[in-house]
Design a protein around this motif. Structure first.
Motif, PDB file in Angstrom:
ATOM      1  N   PHE A 325       0.806  -1.221   0.000  1.00 42.67           N
ATOM      2  CA  PHE A 325       0.000   0.000   0.000  1.00 42.67           C
ATOM      3  C   PHE A 325       0.840   1.272   0.000  1.00 42.67           C
ATOM      4  O   PHE A 325       0.269   2.365   0.029  1.00 42.67           O
ATOM      5  CB  PHE A 325      -0.948  -0.007   1.204  1.00 42.67           C
ATOM      6  CG  PHE A 325      -2.055  -1.022   1.062  1.00 42.67           C
ATOM      7  CD1 PHE A 325      -3.238  -0.693   0.425  1.00 42.67           C
ATOM      8  CD2 PHE A 325      -1.899  -2.303   1.551  1.00 42.67           C
ATOM      9  CE1 PHE A 325      -4.248  -1.627   0.276  1.00 42.67           C
ATOM     10  CE2 PHE A 325      -2.904  -3.240   1.414  1.00 42.67           C
ATOM     11  CZ  PHE A 325      -4.082  -2.902   0.774  1.00 42.67           C
ATOM     12  N   ARG A 330      -5.522   4.659  -1.303  1.00 40.32           N
ATOM     13  CA  ARG A 330      -6.167   4.087  -0.125  1.00 40.32           C
ATOM     14  C   ARG A 330      -7.678   4.099  -0.282  1.00 40.32           C
ATOM     15  O   ARG A 330      -8.267   5.063  -0.783  1.00 40.32           O
ATOM     16  CB  ARG A 330      -5.754   4.866   1.123  1.00 40.32           C
ATOM     17  CG  ARG A 330      -4.241   5.101   1.241  1.00 40.32           C
ATOM     18  CD  ARG A 330      -3.445   3.812   1.458  1.00 40.32           C
ATOM     19  NE  ARG A 330      -2.022   4.014   1.223  1.00 40.32           N
ATOM     20  CZ  ARG A 330      -1.188   4.654   2.034  1.00 40.32           C
ATOM     21  NH1 ARG A 330      -1.637   5.182   3.157  1.00 40.32           N
ATOM     22  NH2 ARG A 330       0.092   4.754   1.719  1.00 40.32           N
ATOM     23  N   TYR A 475      -8.102  -5.136   5.789  1.00 40.42           N
ATOM     24  CA  TYR A 475      -7.756  -3.902   6.505  1.00 40.42           C
ATOM     25  C   TYR A 475      -7.762  -4.200   7.996  1.00 40.42           C
ATOM     26  O   TYR A 475      -8.634  -4.944   8.487  1.00 40.42           O
ATOM     27  CB  TYR A 475      -8.760  -2.803   6.169  1.00 40.42           C
ATOM     28  CG  TYR A 475      -8.701  -1.560   7.052  1.00 40.42           C
ATOM     29  CD1 TYR A 475      -8.033  -0.417   6.645  1.00 40.42           C
ATOM     30  CD2 TYR A 475      -9.354  -1.530   8.289  1.00 40.42           C
ATOM     31  CE1 TYR A 475      -8.004   0.731   7.450  1.00 40.42           C
ATOM     32  CE2 TYR A 475      -9.324  -0.402   9.096  1.00 40.42           C
ATOM     33  CZ  TYR A 475      -8.647   0.727   8.665  1.00 40.42           C
ATOM     34  OH  TYR A 475      -8.617   1.846   9.462  1.00 40.42           O
ATOM     35  N   LEU A 523      -4.150  -3.747   4.542  1.00 39.24           N
ATOM     36  CA  LEU A 523      -3.799  -2.365   4.841  1.00 39.24           C
ATOM     37  C   LEU A 523      -3.928  -2.169   6.346  1.00 39.24           C
ATOM     38  O   LEU A 523      -5.014  -2.295   6.904  1.00 39.24           O
ATOM     39  CB  LEU A 523      -4.726  -1.395   4.093  1.00 39.24           C
ATOM     40  CG  LEU A 523      -4.611   0.094   4.466  1.00 39.24           C
ATOM     41  CD1 LEU A 523      -3.203   0.627   4.229  1.00 39.24           C
ATOM     42  CD2 LEU A 523      -5.649   0.914   3.714  1.00 39.24           C
ATOM     43  N   GLU A 525      -3.758   0.251   9.599  1.00 37.88           N
ATOM     44  CA  GLU A 525      -3.807   1.633  10.075  1.00 37.88           C
ATOM     45  C   GLU A 525      -3.621   1.628  11.583  1.00 37.88           C
ATOM     46  O   GLU A 525      -4.344   0.944  12.309  1.00 37.88           O
ATOM     47  CB  GLU A 525      -5.141   2.296   9.724  1.00 37.88           C
ATOM     48  CG  GLU A 525      -5.261   3.717  10.256  1.00 37.88           C
ATOM     49  CD  GLU A 525      -6.502   4.440   9.772  1.00 37.88           C
ATOM     50  OE1 GLU A 525      -7.283   4.914  10.624  1.00 37.88           O
ATOM     51  OE2 GLU A 525      -6.686   4.541   8.542  1.00 37.88           O
ATOM     52  N   GLN A 544      -0.478   4.218   7.431  1.00 40.16           N
ATOM     53  CA  GLN A 544      -1.361   5.323   7.794  1.00 40.16           C
ATOM     54  C   GLN A 544      -1.767   5.199   9.251  1.00 40.16           C
ATOM     55  O   GLN A 544      -1.698   4.131   9.859  1.00 40.16           O
ATOM     56  CB  GLN A 544      -2.582   5.393   6.889  1.00 40.16           C
ATOM     57  CG  GLN A 544      -3.504   4.196   6.891  1.00 40.16           C
ATOM     58  CD  GLN A 544      -4.557   4.289   5.788  1.00 40.16           C
ATOM     59  OE1 GLN A 544      -4.231   4.397   4.612  1.00 40.16           O
ATOM     60  NE2 GLN A 544      -5.827   4.256   6.166  1.00 40.16           N
ATOM     61  N   ASN A 601      -7.081  10.715   4.111  1.00 45.50           N
ATOM     62  CA  ASN A 601      -7.642   9.460   3.603  1.00 45.50           C
ATOM     63  C   ASN A 601      -9.107   9.393   4.032  1.00 45.50           C
ATOM     64  O   ASN A 601      -9.414   9.157   5.195  1.00 45.50           O
ATOM     65  CB  ASN A 601      -6.866   8.260   4.163  1.00 45.50           C
ATOM     66  CG  ASN A 601      -5.442   8.232   3.674  1.00 45.50           C
ATOM     67  OD1 ASN A 601      -5.143   8.725   2.592  1.00 45.50           O
ATOM     68  ND2 ASN A 601      -4.540   7.683   4.473  1.00 45.50           N
TER      69      ASN A 601
END
Length: 731
Positions: A325, A330, A475, A523, A525, A544, A601
């Motif tokens: 990523f 995103r 995610y 992904l 975060e 992120q 994002n």
């Protein structure tokens, strides 16, 4: 060559894109700092070191030369106890109980590329030819201590990185009391000190004060980089602003306790240092062992804060973040937290996801409450198995329901925490950080798992991995919702208890590294009560971070503006939430909430199924627009235009690398009666290009927009208004 060693004068000259850094080995091996600033072709001692008798400054050579003192010498990695009375970069206690050491130059090597740091995050080089590294070995022959100073220069960036490794080459153990990553001695104090203080829900605001005599510092003692301070400081020359003037920015690639300070001495010299906080720190170094300090990133700019920020952004986006990523757009997400909190079932989640899909949203994220017996925040952290009371058909059934809508599915975890009311705590009560015979203080009804222990880390890797392998999750929101107290470990001996906080960080980095490597399609975060661990150490593993739990659009103007000083827009999670806002109880329009959130994002955090038809049309338009502009938002150059810290308004712009496309956001906070007509200047465009404003017949030259300005529409009436211009260069 980026690094030149002039052997006759023993000078190291490091040259990055537009900056030079100069050191010299002087008198019996002392490593002295000479210059850091705008690039010069050759250093010829125009600011040569000068020595005079300073009376009460001590002299290492009293019978030979009273003019030489470490108290006045600008140094690269100073110690304490032999005539330098300023704060040292390092300090060791030897086996005889003393703390006096004296490092001298021993050797150096220069090579292409950049080494990785064992067990620690760091920026990297994809090609060995983009960076060059200098390693300088200093030694104290009496104490049998060596220090390896590592400097890496990025030839095409205004970036130099530094770190230090402290090595016990003797036959007795020593205690490391202080181990900072970087020290720079400037020969004046004509600076302002800038940093990013805050609190939960008010992270990374900007403060700037003139340097004064003595010490000014920011730090964390909380076990995390924290909401209260960020591991970043900058020195600014007087008069420096967003676009002009010299800035010296320093950022620590570390997520735990840190210290950043500037010390102005009696002679108006400034010593800047940054590293692991020495408060409550000690590290036992047995013979042959070494201690690796975290990396510090140093950015110089003569183009003001904006130039510094864009250097940090490009470096972190492409040479700190990693994985699938890093360069990928995103997804737009919907998170159920503020819509349901703990009260949900599979049908309710499916309903929210379906509403999101109809609006064009691409990812659904199931937040807290899906595991153990988690009906509130008093239980179940550590019990990472599905709550069959809420999800009787299991997690896979819910994931499939969402994915059958052609949406991705994400999941919330808090792997570093444990509830007292949990099966894991009942089985392993010694697995949390604690001190014998002391109360185990709770925060948010939870304790902190002891990630300094390999067995704890191994179990968390297994539990999280088992969930991620059980169904197609793409995610993860990785949360950490309290700071450390009673910092002790059940497995460390008494003389190593003060190693716990740093060993925790090493364990956390291993856990993150192994899980993210095992699931490259996910992904990740990061989150820590929102923005409580927004630092480059975490970005190395997770590209992120949830910028703040405060989703109010007006609060976010300052939070996102301050965060952008150092961290790229692609690293900022930014959501539209319900009104009244759950943190500050403010009412704002869906338009301004969308414009603020689209400046990062984009995501949504409300019950979409309860929106009116009109509101759904607004959200659908926001989602559609963001899909068109998100590459520009997430990977373009960012220009701050109006500061919300200084004005009743804010503005910023995103411009692509070719400067043929831009998007400009303007925000007004409070309305004023009979206010003057407003305009502001748009920076960063190509002055030779003409730009058409989308959906209008307006065409302006890039030079006109920068030097004359852009008028704010007069129809922006009332509080909390925003406007967006999309610009495209004419062919």
């Amino acid at each position: 060559m980026a690094i030149i060693f002039e052997e006759k004068q023993n000078i190291f000259h490091l040259q990055a894109n537009d900056t030079s850094y100069v050191m010299q080995i002087i008198r019996d091996g002392y490593l002295s700092h000479l210059y850091w600033g705008r690039k010069i072709n050759q250093y010829n001692h125009s600011n040569k070191l000068q020595f005079v008798d300073r009376a009460f400054s001590g002299n290492p050579y009293p019978s030979i030369d009273r003019t030489f003192s470490l108290d006045t010498l600008p140094q690269e990695y100073p110690g304490y106890g032999n005539t330098d009375y300023r704060n040292p970069a390092y300090q060791l206690q030897l086996d005889n109980g003393t703390t006096v050491t004296d490092l001298r130059y021993k050797s150096h090597v220069i090579y292409k590329g950049k080494p990785a740091l064992e067990g620690l995050p760091a920026v990297y080089a994809e090609d060995k030819n983009e960076a060059e590294t200098l390693e300088i070995t200093l030694e104290d022959q009496i104490a049998d201590i060596s220090v390896l100073l590592t400097y890496t220069v990025y030839e095409q960036r205004n970036v130099i990185t530094r770190t230090a490794k402290i090595i016990n080459t003797g036959s007795a153990s020593v205690d490391l009391k202080r181990a900072l990553s970087v020290n720079i001695d400037f020969r004046d104090a004509d600076f302002d000190f800038l940093h990013l203080p805050g609190a939960w829900g008010r992270e990374r605001h900007i403060e700037r004060q003139p340097l004064r005599s003595g010490i000014q510092s920011v730090e964390s003692r909380r076990g995390a980089s924290s909401h209260q301070h960020n591991p970043f400081v900058a020195l600014l020359r007087k008069g420096t602003n967003e676009d002009n003037g010299e800035v010296f920015g320093l950022n620590l690639v570390y997520s735990g306790n840190f210290l950043a300070q500037a010390e102005v001495d009696q002679f108006n010299n400034t010593r800047v240092s940054l590293g692991i906080n020495p408060f409550d720190f000690n590290w036992k170094l047995n013979p042959g062992e070494s201690f690796q300090c975290p990396e510090a990133v140093m950015v110089y700019s003569h183009e003001g804060l904006g130039g510094m920020s864009r250097t940090f952004h490009d470096l972190y986006r492409t040479r700190l973040c990693r994985g699938t990523f890093r360069d990928k757009e995103r997804p737009i997400l919907i998170n159920n937290w503020e819509a349901t909190y703990f009260d949900f079932n599979a049908d309710k989640i499916e309903q929210i996801a379906k509403a999101g899909k109809e609006l064009g949203i691409e990812l659904f994220v199931l937040d807290d409450g899906w595991f153990g017996k988690r009906d509130d925040d008093t239980s179940s952290l550590g019990d990472w198995f599905v709550d069959k009371g809420k999800l009787p058909s299991g997690l896979e059934d819910l994931v499939n329901r969402v994915r059958n809508m052609d949406m991705e599915f994400g999941l919330w975890f808090e792997p570093e925490m444990i509830s007292v009311n949990s099966d894991l705590y009942r089985k392993h009560p010694d697995w949390c950080l604690h001190v014998p015979n002391r109360t185990r203080s709770e925060s948010r009804n939870q304790l902190v798992l002891d990630f300094s222990r390999k067995d704890v880390c191994d179990e968390m890797i297994k539990m999280v991995s088992d969930i991620l392998a059980s169904c197609p999750i793409t995610y993860v929101k990785w949360d950490m919702n309290r700071h450390m107290t009673e910092i002790g470990s059940a497995i460390l001996p008494p003389d190593q208890q003060r190693e716990t906080a740093h060993r925790y960080m090493l364990g956390l980095y291993r856990v993150m590294d192994e899980i993210t490597a095992a699931f490259p399609h996910v992904l990740f975060e990061s989150c820590s009560g929102g923005g409580g661990r927004f630092d480059p150490g975490i970005l190395y593993y997770m590209p992120q971070t949830w910028t703040s739990d405060n989703t109010d659009a007006i609060s976010r103007l300052k939070i996102q503006y301050g965060t952008s000083l150092v961290y790229p827009i692609s690293s900022m999670g930014s959501h539209v939430s319900d009104i009244p806002n759950h943190q500050v109880h403010r009412y704002t329009s869906l338009d301004i909430r969308g414009d603020a959130a689209m400046s990062g994002n984009l995501g949504y955090e409300l019950d979409l199924s309860k929106l009116t038809e009109k509101e759904k049309e607004v959200v659908k338009k926001q989602v559609s627009t963001y899909k068109e502009i998100r590459k520009l938002i997430q990977f373009g150059d960012f220009y701050r235009l109006i500061s919300p810290f200084e004005n009743n308004e804010a503005a910023w712009a995103f411009i692509n690398k070719d400067k043929d496309e831009a998007i400009v956001f303007y925000f007004r906070l409070l309305s004023e009666a009979n206010s003057p007509f407003e305009s502001f200047k748009v920076k960063g465009l190509d002055p030779l290009k003409s730009y058409k404003v989308e959906n209008t017949n307006d065409i302006y030259g890039g030079d006109e927009l920068e030097f004359v300005g852009l008028s704010v529409p007069t129809e922006l009436n009332g509080d909390f208004q925003s406007h967006v211009w999309r610009l495209k260069a004419l062919k």
